[in-house]
Design a protein around this motif. Structure first.
Motif, PDB file in Angstrom:
ATOM      1  N   LEU A   1       1.310   7.448   5.122  1.00 25.35           N
ATOM      2  CA  LEU A   1       2.349   8.256   5.738  1.00 25.35           C
ATOM      3  C   LEU A   1       3.413   7.409   6.430  1.00 25.35           C
ATOM      4  CD1 LEU A   1      -0.040  10.897   7.280  1.00 25.35           C
ATOM      5  CD2 LEU A   1       1.323  11.127   5.205  1.00 25.35           C
ATOM      6  N   TYR A   2       3.006   6.256   6.948  1.00 23.36           N
ATOM      7  CA  TYR A   2       3.933   5.421   7.690  1.00 23.36           C
ATOM      8  C   TYR A   2       3.362   4.009   7.759  1.00 23.36           C
ATOM      9  CZ  TYR A   2       6.830   3.830  11.614  1.00 23.36           C
ATOM     10  OH  TYR A   2       7.691   3.136  12.410  1.00 23.36           O
ATOM     11  N   TYR A   3       4.229   3.020   7.783  1.00 26.56           N
ATOM     12  CA  TYR A   3       3.789   1.644   7.928  1.00 26.56           C
ATOM     13  C   TYR A   3       4.815   0.873   8.743  1.00 26.56           C
ATOM     14  CZ  TYR A   3       7.255   0.316   4.464  1.00 26.56           C
ATOM     15  OH  TYR A   3       8.430   0.115   3.803  1.00 26.56           O
TER      16      TYR A   3
ATOM     17  N   PHE B   1       3.436   5.621  -5.799  1.00 24.61           N
ATOM     18  CA  PHE B   1       3.269   5.543  -7.250  1.00 24.61           C
ATOM     19  C   PHE B   1       2.129   6.457  -7.710  1.00 24.61           C
ATOM     20  CE2 PHE B   1       1.463   3.418 -11.032  1.00 24.61           C
ATOM     21  CZ  PHE B   1       2.585   3.413 -11.853  1.00 24.61           C
ATOM     22  N   LEU B   2       0.994   6.413  -6.996  1.00 28.28           N
ATOM     23  CA  LEU B   2      -0.174   7.205  -7.406  1.00 28.28           C
ATOM     24  C   LEU B   2      -0.077   8.669  -6.975  1.00 28.28           C
ATOM     25  CD1 LEU B   2      -3.082   4.677  -6.796  1.00 28.28           C
ATOM     26  CD2 LEU B   2      -2.033   5.336  -8.960  1.00 28.28           C
ATOM     27  N   LYS B   3       0.851   8.989  -6.090  1.00 23.03           N
ATOM     28  CA  LYS B   3       1.037  10.382  -5.663  1.00 23.03           C
ATOM     29  C   LYS B   3       1.391  11.264  -6.867  1.00 23.03           C
ATOM     30  CE  LYS B   3       3.232  11.653  -1.644  1.00 23.03           C
ATOM     31  NZ  LYS B   3       4.416  11.806  -0.775  1.00 23.03           N
ATOM     32  N   LYS B   4       2.059  10.674  -7.842  1.00 16.68           N
ATOM     33  CA  LYS B   4       2.470  11.403  -9.047  1.00 16.68           C
ATOM     34  C   LYS B   4       1.340  11.520 -10.063  1.00 16.68           C
ATOM     35  CE  LYS B   4       6.895   9.248  -8.307  1.00 16.68           C
ATOM     36  NZ  LYS B   4       7.597   8.027  -8.632  1.00 16.68           N
ATOM     37  N   ARG B   5       0.214  10.896  -9.774  1.00 10.67           N
ATOM     38  CA  ARG B   5      -0.933  10.904 -10.680  1.00 10.67           C
ATOM     39  C   ARG B   5      -2.163  11.416  -9.938  1.00 10.67           C
ATOM     40  NH1 ARG B   5       2.843   7.460 -11.145  1.00 10.67           N
ATOM     41  NH2 ARG B   5       3.553   6.768 -13.176  1.00 10.67           N
ATOM     42  N   PRO B   6      -2.324  12.732  -9.878  1.00 10.47           N
ATOM     43  CA  PRO B   6      -3.413  13.310  -9.077  1.00 10.47           C
ATOM     44  C   PRO B   6      -4.816  13.008  -9.608  1.00 10.47           C
ATOM     45  CG  PRO B   6      -2.255  15.022 -10.288  1.00 10.47           C
ATOM     46  CD  PRO B   6      -1.500  13.750 -10.512  1.00 10.47           C
TER      47      PRO B   6
ATOM     48  N   LYS C   1      10.506  -1.820  -6.366  1.00 11.82           N
ATOM     49  CA  LYS C   1       9.707  -1.170  -7.391  1.00 11.82           C
ATOM     50  C   LYS C   1       8.391  -1.914  -7.583  1.00 11.82           C
ATOM     51  CE  LYS C   1      13.380   0.960 -10.012  1.00 11.82           C
ATOM     52  NZ  LYS C   1      13.924   1.203 -11.323  1.00 11.82           N
ATOM     53  N   LEU C   2       7.346  -1.150  -7.803  1.00 13.46           N
ATOM     54  CA  LEU C   2       6.024  -1.705  -8.026  1.00 13.46           C
ATOM     55  C   LEU C   2       5.899  -2.155  -9.476  1.00 13.46           C
ATOM     56  CD1 LEU C   2       3.391  -1.953  -6.352  1.00 13.46           C
ATOM     57  CD2 LEU C   2       2.676   0.196  -7.353  1.00 13.46           C
TER      58      LEU C   2
ATOM     59  N   LEU D   1       0.828  -1.212   0.000  1.00 12.02           N
ATOM     60  CA  LEU D   1       0.000   0.000   0.000  1.00 12.02           C
ATOM     61  C   LEU D   1       0.858   1.256   0.000  1.00 12.02           C
ATOM     62  CD1 LEU D   1      -2.962  -0.910   2.348  1.00 12.02           C
ATOM     63  CD2 LEU D   1      -3.033  -0.511  -0.101  1.00 12.02           C
ATOM     64  N   TYR D   2       1.973   1.219   0.722  1.00 12.69           N
ATOM     65  CA  TYR D   2       2.887   2.358   0.724  1.00 12.69           C
ATOM     66  C   TYR D   2       3.447   2.578  -0.688  1.00 12.69           C
ATOM     67  CZ  TYR D   2       6.803   5.392   1.754  1.00 12.69           C
ATOM     68  OH  TYR D   2       7.683   6.437   1.742  1.00 12.69           O
ATOM     69  N   ALA D   3       3.867   1.507  -1.343  1.00 12.47           N
ATOM     70  CA  ALA D   3       4.409   1.626  -2.706  1.00 12.47           C
ATOM     71  C   ALA D   3       3.355   2.146  -3.678  1.00 12.47           C
ATOM     72  CB  ALA D   3       4.949   0.279  -3.171  1.00 12.47           C
ATOM     73  N   ILE D   4       2.125   1.646  -3.563  1.00 10.96           N
ATOM     74  CA  ILE D   4       1.039   2.122  -4.430  1.00 10.96           C
ATOM     75  C   ILE D   4       0.767   3.598  -4.163  1.00 10.96           C
ATOM     76  CG2 ILE D   4      -1.443   1.916  -4.889  1.00 10.96           C
ATOM     77  CD1 ILE D   4      -1.106  -1.115  -4.351  1.00 10.96           C
TER      78      ILE D   4
END
Length: 182
Positions: free
Chosen positions: A119-121, A106-111, A176-177, A100-103
């Motif tokens: 935020l943390y895991y 990854f999606l942070k760059k795609r608004p 990497k995802l 979930l952190y990796a996803i």
């Protein structure tokens, strides 16, 4: 000892005799109380990232998952959600917090694709995830289901446009995802 203290005392020994309206409060208190050391660790880690949380605001969330205990807490960034994952579930074995952190990254760059930022895991003794809170309703509360399904369709379309190595369900390889199959 006040009325609530007396009820809590009874709950620890005579839970079956407590009226139903108090059982939820007692369960909420106990689930929160037993995780206090972990909440302090989360507070320290998030403070290092510049996100102070307010421990007095920790609440047992009213919607609970089948495989995790869910809490909400207020922070400088807004409301956060903390999922404590049961270690015996498939989620813990598959390292879902890390995925979930990796996803999230990854999606942070795609608004155009909404996803609550992780935020943390933690994957160690007590696996958990700290995410930003996203308000929502269950599908049973949506009045215009056709409009909702069109929005969902457009989001799925956006997801299918994403380019990454491999295909199939998502896995982490070398940090990497990517898709499970190449």
């Amino acid at each position: 000892m006040g009325k609530e203290g007396t009820l809590l005392w009874r709950a620890l020994f005579l839970e079956h005799r407590i009226p139903w309206r108090y059982k939820r409060k007692i369960k909420s208190f106990w689930e929160t109380f037993r995780r206090i050391p972990i909440f302090f660790r989360i507070k320290r880690k998030l403070s290092k990232k510049g996100i102070p949380i307010y421990l007095f605001s920790i609440r047992f969330h009213d919607q609970q998952g089948a495989t995790s205990k869910i809490f909400t807490v207020d922070s400088k960034e807004g409301k956060l959600v903390i999922h404590f994952i049961n270690q015996l579930t498939e989620q813990a074995k598959q390292k879902v917090p890390l995925k979930l952190y990796a996803i999230s990254q990854f999606l942070k760059k795609r608004p155009s694709i909404p996803f609550p930022e992780v935020l943390y895991y933690n994957l160690e003794k007590t696996p958990f995830i700290v995410q930003k809170f996203v308000q929502g309703n269950g599908l049973q509360h949506v009045e215009d289901k056709e409009k909702y399904l069109k929005q969902l369709n457009s989001l799925l379309s956006e997801l299918h446009k994403l380019r990454m190595n491999g295909f199939g369900y998502l896995v982490l390889k070398d940090g990497k995802l990517q898709g499970a199959y190449s």
